[in-house]
Design a protein around this motif. Structure first.
Motif, PDB file in Angstrom:
ATOM      1  N   UNK A 193      84.061 -61.161  29.397  1.00 54.64           N
ATOM      2  CA  UNK A 193      85.417 -62.357  28.974  1.00 54.64           C
ATOM      3  C   UNK A 193      86.482 -61.225  29.045  1.00 54.64           C
ATOM      4  N   UNK A 194      86.152 -60.145  28.605  1.00 54.95           N
ATOM      5  CA  UNK A 194      88.238 -58.924  27.805  1.00 54.95           C
ATOM      6  C   UNK A 194      88.456 -58.757  29.304  1.00 54.95           C
ATOM      7  N   UNK A 195      87.196 -58.165  30.296  1.00 57.40           N
ATOM      8  CA  UNK A 195      87.568 -57.454  31.060  1.00 57.40           C
ATOM      9  C   UNK A 195      88.378 -58.982  31.820  1.00 57.40           C
ATOM     10  N   UNK A 196      87.402 -60.099  32.405  1.00 57.52           N
ATOM     11  CA  UNK A 196      87.974 -61.246  33.173  1.00 57.52           C
ATOM     12  C   UNK A 196      89.616 -61.745  32.573  1.00 57.52           C
ATOM     13  N   UNK A 197      89.628 -61.204  31.411  1.00 56.07           N
ATOM     14  CA  UNK A 197      91.446 -61.781  30.997  1.00 56.07           C
ATOM     15  C   UNK A 197      92.105 -60.830  31.438  1.00 56.07           C
TER      16      UNK A 197
END
Length: 294
Positions: free
Chosen positions: A145-149
């Motif tokens: 999720x962090x990478x997605x944001x």
């Protein structure tokens, strides 16, 4: 026949310190290489610094661990290649070319100067390995999720700047709670990892797959309009539907519901995500195992 790369290894700090003490040129290169942890920038800085001492027409740097293949210049007839490593850690391969053969003294000087590059490359490797771990979901081996944001923010800016399309596909495994309740969380984990693999097999090399949370994945489609996104989403849906999972004595047929959104001029990150998420829930409400546009 492919020319085999020479192998350049630094096995201790003593040998590194000895090599950098040869002359002030080493110190100039070493100082410049401390300014970045990006592989391409390190190679560019190094080659720019040695251009006067060892003239060359082109460079190529390959690092399979990070899927890097950086090239610059016009390839010449003669080349020299070095496979770089330190303490058994592979740091990639550097190749220089030009129209005249490299002399023995030039190669000796180049090998000495390459010692300035090895430790900055190792630092870059450690940095990017840490980033990979921080940005990777350990169960599904997709981005987290962090990478997605971070990636979505960057790609939205790029798409707006370059006037290109950008699309999202939300993928949610159907009846996932039932899988966990009926067969246990180990089976649920197997389902998640399997679906992640099937999704990655169904998308293009330029598409990026993230685990958004729980049983939900997101696919980021760069330079892709809604029509093309719908074709990819349907391919993903069919790819999941066509597989089964054997767990114990049970054979599970898994499906997923997918929702699509495409970037518009007024979109924020939240609005783009919300449209794809809402389209995915619409697919659920219409009977699951389908693709809906948002």
């Amino acid at each position: 026949m492919k020319e085999k790369a020479a192998e350049l290894a630094v096995v201790s700090n003593k040998s590194f310190e000895a090599s950098t003490a040869v002359n002030l040129h080493h110190y100039d290169i070493s100082s410049a290489l401390q300014t970045t942890l990006e592989f391409n920038e390190l190679i560019s800085i190094f080659c720019n610094k040695i251009q006067v001492t060892i003239p060359h027409n082109s460079l190529e740097y390959v690092n399979p661990e990070f899927d890097l293949a950086f090239k610059r210049g016009i390839i010449g007839r003669h080349s020299c290649s070095y496979s770089l490593k330190v303490e058994d850690q592979q740091l990639g391969e550097l190749k220089l070319t030009r129209s005249q053969r490299f002399g023995k003294e030039e190669l000796k000087m180049l090998e000495s100067l390459l010692c300035c590059l090895i430790y900055p490359l190792r630092n870059a490797t450690l940095f990017h390995q840490a980033l990979q771990m921080a940005y990777t979901d350990p169960l599904t081996q997709t981005h987290n999720r962090t990478a997605f944001n971070d990636t979505l923010m960057r790609e939205m800016k790029r798409a707006n700047r370059c006037e290109q399309h950008l699309s999202l596909i939300f993928v949610d495994i159907d009846h996932f709670k039932w899988i966990n309740d009926e067969h246990g969380h180990d089976c649920g984990d197997l389902a998640l990892a399997s679906v992640a693999g099937w999704v990655k097999d169904s998308v293009r090399g330029s598409d990026i797959v993230f685990r958004y949370g729980g049983e939900e994945f997101v696919i980021l489609l760069i330079d892709t309009n809604q029509e093309a996104a719908a074709i990819i989403a349907e391919r993903v849906r069919l790819g999941i539907e066509s597989h089964t999972i054997a767990y114990g004595m049970a054979v599970l047929n898994i499906t997923a519901s997918l929702g699509i959104s495409t970037l518009t001029g007024n979109d924020t990150m939240d609005s783009l995500i919300k449209r794809a998420d809402s389209a995915m829930y619409k697919a659920k409400s219409l009977g699951r195992n389908r693709v809906c546009l948002g």
